[in-house]
Design a protein around this motif. Structure first.
Motif, PDB file in Angstrom:
ATOM      1  N   GLU A 362       0.848  -1.179   0.000  1.00  0.00           N
ATOM      2  CA  GLU A 362       0.000   0.000   0.000  1.00  0.00           C
ATOM      3  C   GLU A 362       0.892   1.240   0.000  1.00  0.00           C
ATOM      4  O   GLU A 362       2.111   1.130   0.148  1.00  0.00           O
ATOM      5  CB  GLU A 362      -0.886   0.005   1.251  1.00  0.00           C
ATOM      6  N   ASP A 363       0.290   2.388  -0.159  1.00  0.00           N
ATOM      7  CA  ASP A 363       1.030   3.643  -0.054  1.00  0.00           C
ATOM      8  C   ASP A 363       1.153   4.014   1.423  1.00  0.00           C
ATOM      9  O   ASP A 363       0.142   4.113   2.135  1.00  0.00           O
ATOM     10  CB  ASP A 363       0.300   4.764  -0.800  1.00  0.00           C
ATOM     11  N   PHE A 364       2.380   4.221   1.875  1.00  0.00           N
ATOM     12  CA  PHE A 364       2.614   4.629   3.253  1.00  0.00           C
ATOM     13  C   PHE A 364       2.802   6.141   3.322  1.00  0.00           C
ATOM     14  O   PHE A 364       3.477   6.723   2.469  1.00  0.00           O
ATOM     15  CB  PHE A 364       3.840   3.923   3.824  1.00  0.00           C
ATOM     16  N   PHE A 385       9.097 -10.752   0.848  1.00  0.00           N
ATOM     17  CA  PHE A 385       8.071 -10.442   1.833  1.00  0.00           C
ATOM     18  C   PHE A 385       7.183  -9.312   1.324  1.00  0.00           C
ATOM     19  O   PHE A 385       7.641  -8.396   0.639  1.00  0.00           O
ATOM     20  CB  PHE A 385       8.709 -10.012   3.155  1.00  0.00           C
ATOM     21  N   ALA A 386       5.910  -9.389   1.689  1.00  0.00           N
ATOM     22  CA  ALA A 386       4.960  -8.313   1.404  1.00  0.00           C
ATOM     23  C   ALA A 386       4.550  -7.696   2.736  1.00  0.00           C
ATOM     24  O   ALA A 386       4.226  -8.406   3.688  1.00  0.00           O
ATOM     25  CB  ALA A 386       3.740  -8.845   0.671  1.00  0.00           C
ATOM     26  N   ALA A 387       4.585  -6.360   2.810  1.00  0.00           N
ATOM     27  CA  ALA A 387       4.304  -5.646   4.058  1.00  0.00           C
ATOM     28  C   ALA A 387       2.980  -4.901   3.967  1.00  0.00           C
ATOM     29  O   ALA A 387       2.742  -4.155   3.009  1.00  0.00           O
ATOM     30  CB  ALA A 387       5.430  -4.664   4.372  1.00  0.00           C
ATOM     31  N   THR A 388       2.125  -5.118   4.979  1.00  0.00           N
ATOM     32  CA  THR A 388       0.832  -4.459   5.055  1.00  0.00           C
ATOM     33  C   THR A 388       0.679  -3.822   6.425  1.00  0.00           C
ATOM     34  O   THR A 388       0.983  -4.463   7.441  1.00  0.00           O
ATOM     35  CB  THR A 388      -0.309  -5.471   4.836  1.00  0.00           C
ATOM     36  N   SER A 389       0.206  -2.586   6.472  1.00  0.00           N
ATOM     37  CA  SER A 389       0.045  -1.910   7.754  1.00  0.00           C
ATOM     38  C   SER A 389      -1.049  -2.584   8.567  1.00  0.00           C
ATOM     39  O   SER A 389      -1.979  -3.183   8.022  1.00  0.00           O
ATOM     40  CB  SER A 389      -0.289  -0.431   7.549  1.00  0.00           C
ATOM     41  N   VAL A 390      -0.920  -2.491   9.899  1.00  0.00           N
ATOM     42  CA  VAL A 390      -1.903  -3.126  10.784  1.00  0.00           C
ATOM     43  C   VAL A 390      -2.417  -2.107  11.796  1.00  0.00           C
ATOM     44  O   VAL A 390      -1.683  -1.265  12.291  1.00  0.00           O
ATOM     45  CB  VAL A 390      -1.276  -4.323  11.543  1.00  0.00           C
ATOM     46  N   GLY A 391      -3.714  -2.173  12.080  1.00  0.00           N
ATOM     47  CA  GLY A 391      -4.308  -1.381  13.143  1.00  0.00           C
ATOM     48  C   GLY A 391      -4.353   0.106  12.866  1.00  0.00           C
ATOM     49  O   GLY A 391      -3.979   0.591  11.787  1.00  0.00           O
ATOM     50  N   LEU A 392      -4.826   0.837  13.864  1.00  0.00           N
ATOM     51  CA  LEU A 392      -4.853   2.289  13.796  1.00  0.00           C
ATOM     52  C   LEU A 392      -3.447   2.838  13.960  1.00  0.00           C
ATOM     53  O   LEU A 392      -2.705   2.397  14.836  1.00  0.00           O
ATOM     54  CB  LEU A 392      -5.744   2.853  14.900  1.00  0.00           C
ATOM     55  N   HIS A 393      -3.066   3.790  13.130  1.00  0.00           N
ATOM     56  CA  HIS A 393      -1.715   4.343  13.221  1.00  0.00           C
ATOM     57  C   HIS A 393      -1.700   5.570  14.114  1.00  0.00           C
ATOM     58  O   HIS A 393      -1.423   6.686  13.704  1.00  0.00           O
ATOM     59  CB  HIS A 393      -1.189   4.641  11.808  1.00  0.00           C
ATOM     60  N   ARG A 394      -2.021   5.306  15.367  1.00  0.00           N
ATOM     61  CA  ARG A 394      -1.960   6.328  16.395  1.00  0.00           C
ATOM     62  C   ARG A 394      -1.049   5.807  17.493  1.00  0.00           C
ATOM     63  O   ARG A 394      -0.985   4.606  17.750  1.00  0.00           O
ATOM     64  CB  ARG A 394      -3.360   6.624  16.953  1.00  0.00           C
ATOM     65  N   SER A 395      -0.363   6.731  18.163  1.00  0.00           N
ATOM     66  CA  SER A 395       0.640   6.315  19.137  1.00  0.00           C
ATOM     67  C   SER A 395       0.051   5.683  20.384  1.00  0.00           C
ATOM     68  O   SER A 395       0.775   5.164  21.223  1.00  0.00           O
ATOM     69  CB  SER A 395       1.519   7.508  19.536  1.00  0.00           C
ATOM     70  N   GLY A 396      -1.281   5.693  20.505  1.00  0.00           N
ATOM     71  CA  GLY A 396      -1.899   5.043  21.652  1.00  0.00           C
ATOM     72  C   GLY A 396      -2.685   3.800  21.280  1.00  0.00           C
ATOM     73  O   GLY A 396      -3.333   3.209  22.129  1.00  0.00           O
ATOM     74  N   ALA A 397      -2.635   3.359  20.013  1.00  0.00           N
ATOM     75  CA  ALA A 397      -3.441   2.223  19.533  1.00  0.00           C
ATOM     76  C   ALA A 397      -2.723   0.914  19.812  1.00  0.00           C
ATOM     77  O   ALA A 397      -1.903   0.451  19.025  1.00  0.00           O
ATOM     78  CB  ALA A 397      -3.730   2.389  18.040  1.00  0.00           C
ATOM     79  N   LEU A 398      -3.036   0.286  20.938  1.00  0.00           N
ATOM     80  CA  LEU A 398      -2.330  -0.917  21.371  1.00  0.00           C
ATOM     81  C   LEU A 398      -2.682  -2.156  20.567  1.00  0.00           C
ATOM     82  O   LEU A 398      -1.860  -3.070  20.437  1.00  0.00           O
ATOM     83  CB  LEU A 398      -2.635  -1.183  22.847  1.00  0.00           C
ATOM     84  N   SER A 403      -0.551  -7.908  16.041  1.00  0.00           N
ATOM     85  CA  SER A 403      -0.337  -8.503  14.725  1.00  0.00           C
ATOM     86  C   SER A 403       0.837  -7.880  13.984  1.00  0.00           C
ATOM     87  O   SER A 403       1.020  -8.112  12.792  1.00  0.00           O
ATOM     88  CB  SER A 403      -1.603  -8.377  13.872  1.00  0.00           C
ATOM     89  N   ALA A 404       1.666  -7.101  14.680  1.00  0.00           N
ATOM     90  CA  ALA A 404       2.813  -6.456  14.033  1.00  0.00           C
ATOM     91  C   ALA A 404       4.021  -7.389  14.028  1.00  0.00           C
ATOM     92  O   ALA A 404       4.451  -7.862  15.067  1.00  0.00           O
ATOM     93  CB  ALA A 404       3.160  -5.153  14.746  1.00  0.00           C
ATOM     94  N   ASP A 405       4.536  -7.658  12.833  1.00  0.00           N
ATOM     95  CA  ASP A 405       5.769  -8.436  12.692  1.00  0.00           C
ATOM     96  C   ASP A 405       6.993  -7.536  12.662  1.00  0.00           C
ATOM     97  O   ASP A 405       8.108  -7.990  12.916  1.00  0.00           O
ATOM     98  CB  ASP A 405       5.743  -9.251  11.390  1.00  0.00           C
ATOM     99  N   GLY A 406       6.787  -6.271  12.306  1.00  0.00           N
ATOM    100  CA  GLY A 406       7.921  -5.376  12.203  1.00  0.00           C
ATOM    101  C   GLY A 406       7.496  -3.930  12.048  1.00  0.00           C
ATOM    102  O   GLY A 406       6.296  -3.614  12.018  1.00  0.00           O
ATOM    103  N   LEU A 407       8.504  -3.075  11.961  1.00  0.00           N
ATOM    104  CA  LEU A 407       8.297  -1.642  11.762  1.00  0.00           C
ATOM    105  C   LEU A 407       8.863  -1.257  10.400  1.00  0.00           C
ATOM    106  O   LEU A 407      10.073  -1.342  10.178  1.00  0.00           O
ATOM    107  CB  LEU A 407       8.997  -0.847  12.862  1.00  0.00           C
ATOM    108  N   ALA A 408       7.984  -0.863   9.506  1.00  0.00           N
ATOM    109  CA  ALA A 408       8.438  -0.380   8.200  1.00  0.00           C
ATOM    110  C   ALA A 408       9.015   1.016   8.367  1.00  0.00           C
ATOM    111  O   ALA A 408       8.384   1.893   8.954  1.00  0.00           O
ATOM    112  CB  ALA A 408       7.284  -0.360   7.206  1.00  0.00           C
ATOM    113  N   GLU A 409      10.253   1.200   7.879  1.00  0.00           N
ATOM    114  CA  GLU A 409      10.927   2.483   8.031  1.00  0.00           C
ATOM    115  C   GLU A 409      10.689   3.310   6.764  1.00  0.00           C
ATOM    116  O   GLU A 409      11.257   3.038   5.714  1.00  0.00           O
ATOM    117  CB  GLU A 409      12.423   2.267   8.269  1.00  0.00           C
TER     118      GLU A 409
END
Length: 453
Positions: A362-364, A385-398, A403-409
């Protein structure tokens, strides 16, 4: 400027980490019993003081024989019996054999061991496929030939005396403990695991298990950061919450500074009017506030705190890292700054987190000049590998952490991160199901060795 606000220095994530690590060294070496050395880093090279095995011994249950006696079918007189931990007093002479158990020393005169199942007690109609009797037979019959050295483990065939087995900087795992014990080492010199003090600050924080009042939340940061400390190889000193009270925080901090090798806090360090961690840290040591060009996790406080005068190590400062208060921001900042600091204290040379290259599904989003660390899940396509964002992208969204395998930089220069482009993903070990998920989803993929953190 607001009361209590601090002037922040703007830096990149790499610059922030360099500022933290510039005066951090591995802890002083200690001598540990090997039972307690697991997951420590060796502070010495380990060489073998003995051969392993230390003597020629039998690889199985059977009979120690002379191969020259077995050029054809032959009956042999059994003149002795020896088991592991003992040495046969008898010698294997022509026409004789000694019953021997696995691990027992090879008797004098023998040059081979024939396994129990290939022999038969003289006078018996059946082979010896049943359990061994306590008393050996008086004689045995052997139908097969045997070559010299058969079923004998030679002294030093596994490890030679004087050989280098482990090197300084190597981590001690169960295999290292096994080998250390096998060569007779009871203690080993290692870098101790650092003691990490974790404090969450805020009047709104309540410990799990208690009842929430109006405007209150549970102290998830203390527990999350405590778990991350354990994953990084540190020993957690505490994970409790402290209210926004300068006297209480000062008293708690003084207590922790007696024994801590690193102090990590969450919340209270962004320079706000009620952010007391930065205020206290600035009074108790040399601390600076940083504005890191990253999202999430922009506010960061780093520096050194003074130990109490009564402490035996009062002349030594304690490194300090003040993380943001938002849960996801705190965990991301821990990965980037606290985890490498703990590894440095442990004496580990390679501080870099494992990474993989993935294709963006997706577009990040870009955020000005700030590097975005986006929680993503990874799927192996058979080629990449294919990377897909997960969950709400807010700093408080636990929930996204599960389901996060990593942090896309995603760089902050507006370049990269578009659907179909290659991106760098920093692997994280946050979820208890992460390892099995990646193993089963990507079994046999080339980067597997990189993913097993």
């Amino acid at each position: 400027m607001r009361p209590g606000a601090a002037v922040s220095v703007t830096v990149t994530p790499d610059e922030a980490l360099a500022r933290i690590l510039r005066n951090v060294d591995a802890l002083d070496v200690v001598d540990r019993p090997i039972r307690d050395a697991l997951d420590h880093v060796l502070a010495e090279d380990v060489t073998a003081p003995i051969h392993l095995p230390s003597y020629d011994n039998s690889a199985m249950d059977g009979y120690a024989v002379r191969s020259a006696d077995l050029t054809g079918p032959r009956e042999l007189i059994v003149v002795g019996d020896v088991r592991a931990g003992y040495v046969a007093h008898e010698e294997v002479r022509p026409g004789t054999a000694i019953r021997i158990m696995t691990g027992a020393a090879i008797p004098r005169g023998a040059d081979a061991v024939i396994q129990y199942e290939k022999t038969r007690a003289c006078g018996a109609d059946d082979d010896q496929s049943g359990p061994l009797s306590i008393m050996p037979p008086t004689s045995i019959r052997i139908e097969s030939r045997i070559e010299p050295g058969t079923n004998i483990r030679r002294a030093g065939e596994d490890i030679r005396s004087g050989s280098l087995l482990m090197t300084r900087g190597q981590q001690v795992g169960p295999s290292e403990v096994a080998v250390l014990a096998a060569i007779g080492r009871s203690h080993v010199r290692v870098v101790p695991r650092p003691v990490i003090a974790v404090l969450s600050t805020g009047d709104e924080l309540v410990e799990p298990g208690l009842s929430l009042g109006p405007g209150q939340i549970f102290n998830s940061n203390g527990f999350a950061l405590g778990a991350l400390v354990a994953r990084a190889g540190g020993e957690l000193l505490t994970g409790v919450a402290v209210p926004d009270s300068l006297p209480e925080l000062r008293a708690r901090m003084a207590e922790l500074l007696e024994v801590a090798d690193l102090v990590v806090t969450s919340g209270g360090a962004s320079g706000g009017a009620y952010d007391i961690v930065g205020q206290l840290a600035s009074r108790e040591g040399m601390v600076e506030s940083l504005a890191v060009r990253m999202k999430p996790g922009k506010p960061l406080a780093i520096g050194w705190l003074n130990r109490p005068p009564r402490s035996p190590t009062s002349g030594q400062g304690v490194p300090f890292i003040g993380l943001p208060g938002n849960p996801v921001a705190a965990m991301v900042a821990f990965e980037l700054f606290a985890r490498p600091t703990i590894l440095r204290l442990r004496g580990i040379a390679d501080l870099d987190a494992p990474t993989v290259t993935a294709i963006a599904e997706e577009d990040f989003s870009h955020h000005g000049d700030r590097v975005s660390y986006v929680r993503v899940s990874l799927q192996w396509t058979g080629e990449i590998f294919a990377a897909t964002s997960v969950g709400l992208h807010r700093s408080g969204a636990l929930s996204s952490l599960l389901s996060a395998d990593g942090l896309a930089e995603i760089p902050g220069d507006g370049v990269g991160g578009t659907r179909g482009e290659l991106i760098r993903v920093r692997l994280v070990d946050w979820s208890g199901g992460l390892r099995s998920h990646l193993r089963h989803a990507h079994q046999g993929s080339p980067p597997m060795r990189e993913m097993l953190i």
